[in-house]
Design an enzyme around this catalytic site. Structure first.
Site, PDB file in Angstrom:
ATOM      1  N   GLU A 130      22.529  31.282  58.246  1.00  0.00           N
ATOM      2  CA  GLU A 130      21.505  30.256  58.465  1.00  0.00           C
ATOM      3  C   GLU A 130      20.098  30.803  58.232  1.00  0.00           C
ATOM      4  OE1 GLU A 130      21.789  26.947  58.666  1.00  0.00           O
ATOM      5  OE2 GLU A 130      21.712  26.548  60.823  1.00  0.00           O
ATOM      6  N   THR A 182      13.965  22.643  56.061  1.00  0.00           N
ATOM      7  CA  THR A 182      13.928  23.005  57.481  1.00  0.00           C
ATOM      8  C   THR A 182      12.663  23.804  57.776  1.00  0.00           C
ATOM      9  OG1 THR A 182      16.328  23.117  57.402  1.00  0.00           O
ATOM     10  CG2 THR A 182      15.297  24.086  59.319  1.00  0.00           C
TER      11      THR A 182
END
Lengths: 307, 307
Positions: A130, A182
């Site tokens: 991630e 993000t």
């Protein structure tokens, strides 16, 4: 076992007032991942054609490739992996797409290693993947993706995931086809917040979790208010206010931004309502000629599923 | 009914990470309040001799007098009240002393008016009384005092109190005899906090509430961490760190500041442990020659009790 196939599901992080600490696992969409042991100590990533096949194929740039490489190195494996990914979850959509790949690969490799890793280690390797999409990765997608259900990410370091028992709920998920990274969504956030707003937020988060655990729909409804993140991030999402208002007017228990957006989710306690609300939400983007994807999903209480 | 007697119990607000939104009702200590209708449209406050009798006797300066005066005015009553208060709860101790008087009087007068007021109105009148001790009164003492049990103060405006079902827990409460005013304790707080600390705090508060509702002692234990308020306010309390460490070393599930302090509470799930822990906590102040009061109490699930 030399190969494994699995479904790695989409997830809804934040869940309104639960910024960075709450996430739901969805039944759909999901990624399909196949992992095969290969004799070379390397990681080969193949993308199977799908609506969302534009993922990096270099292992050290792919959220699934990174955990695979790290596990090979850390466990001094004398073999490698070929990973075939068929993306079902839109990328950069706020539905935990990168988390699903990262978690799916870490989870799958662990199965191929006869569960050598603890659940905590699987999450940690997934978090390494991630990192490529977020400087400060949180487990609010990975946790629910692996565990299923509704998860409190009580702490990332040390990792503490708390699964909350819930009743049956359904999600109308609308993904407007606009890109929000993000990183960008995170940079928008204030570094400091007013104590009085933090207090309002923790009153709501405590009530929301208790509402879900007690299946108290009125309490869930009145608790899904986000004073911190939604006001900032909703501005990035086309027609957000109109879509939310429509969902609530058609009986949604609550409606908010999924993860860092642009996906929007509405929650109901009936599949029929969920379909109706999704249809009304879609209508708004159709009229504005904005492309989108839409999903109706129940809560996925299993998480990643080996096929 | 022309007169009423009741017990108005002490309360623990904040409960570690639940600043301004969480409160427990205790079985003891408590105030004893008697309210009698009198023919004059006025409020007479009498203080019955006790260890803590130093309360203001002018009705418009007394936390119980203020709600009584407002109710007489708002409901155009053609009579008044004589209020006899025997304080059992230390003043300015962080145990909801002013809230107990305010809530007890509002609750009692409502009974004398044949429940003319809703529960919400009773809380609102009690909050008016609390204003004299805090500029921004919260219902985190009044809510649990009236409702009993463990209460989330989800919102003050509009008022939303959520009672959480819990198992049986016990409190060791130590009140060091030093003065900390609620106003002063509040002024110490930061106006702004880091988002990352707020996130940690709401992870804990969500987990703490879920821990109590599920009777999960490990989860309660690991959630009772306060990143915002305890680090600032604990400095006002003599030997706080030593007392907390002692409580935890002797088996307390958690230990924190009660309300705005200086009282300290430790929580256990056995009365025996609670007594043992209180004794160890007391020893520290005894050695330092600091006066104190100490109480062992279970959760009071009834709240204010009419005698």
């Amino acid at each position: 076992m030399n190969s494994i196939k699995l479904h790695a599901p989409a997830t809804i992080a934040n869940v309104s007032c639960g910024f960075d600490i709450l996430g739901f696992c969805l039944d759909k969409p999901y990624d399909e991942i196949e992992i095969k042991k290969i004799s070379d100590q390397k990681v080969v990533i193949n993308s199977i054609k799908s609506e969302f096949s534009n993922i990096p194929l270099f292992a050290n740039q792919n959220t699934g490739g990174i955990p695979a490489l790290k596990i090979i190195k850390d466990y001094k494996l004398d073999f490698g992996f070929e990973i075939n990914i068929k993306k079902g979850i839109p990328l950069c959509g706020g539905l935990g797409s990168s988390a699903a790949t990262a978690a799916g690969v870490a989870f799958g490799i662990n199965k191929l290693l006869n569960n050598k890793l603890s659940n905590e280690e699987v999450v940690k390797y997934a978090l390494e993947g991630e990192k490529i999409s977020s400087k400060t990765p949180h487990a609010d997608n990975i946790g629910p993706c692996i565990n299923g259900g509704l998860v409190i990410i009580k702490s990332t370091n040390p990792l503490e995931l708390i699964n909350i028992k819930t009743g049956e709920y359904f999600f109308s998920v609308l993904h407007p086809n606009v890109k929000i990274s993000t990183k960008m969504a995170r940079e928008l956030l204030p570094k400091n917040i007013k104590l009085e707003n933090a207090v309002k937020q923790w009153g709501n988060i405590a009530s929301l979790v208790y509402g879900f655990s007690e299946n108290n729909i009125d309490l869930i409804k009145s608790s899904m208010n986000d004073y911190i993140v939604e006001p900032v991030r909703s501005k990035l999402i086309p027609y957000y206010d109109e879509i939310k208002e429509t969902a609530l007017n058609h009986g949604a228990i609550g409606c908010s931004i999924s993860g860092s957006g642009p996906s929007i989710f509405a929650i109901t306690n009936s599949y029929e309502d969920s379909k109706k609300i999704l249809s009304k939400m879609k209508n708004i983007l159709e009229k504005k000629s904005i492309n989108f994807h839409g999903y109706c999903s129940k809560i996925n209480n299993k998480g990643i599923e080996v096929l």
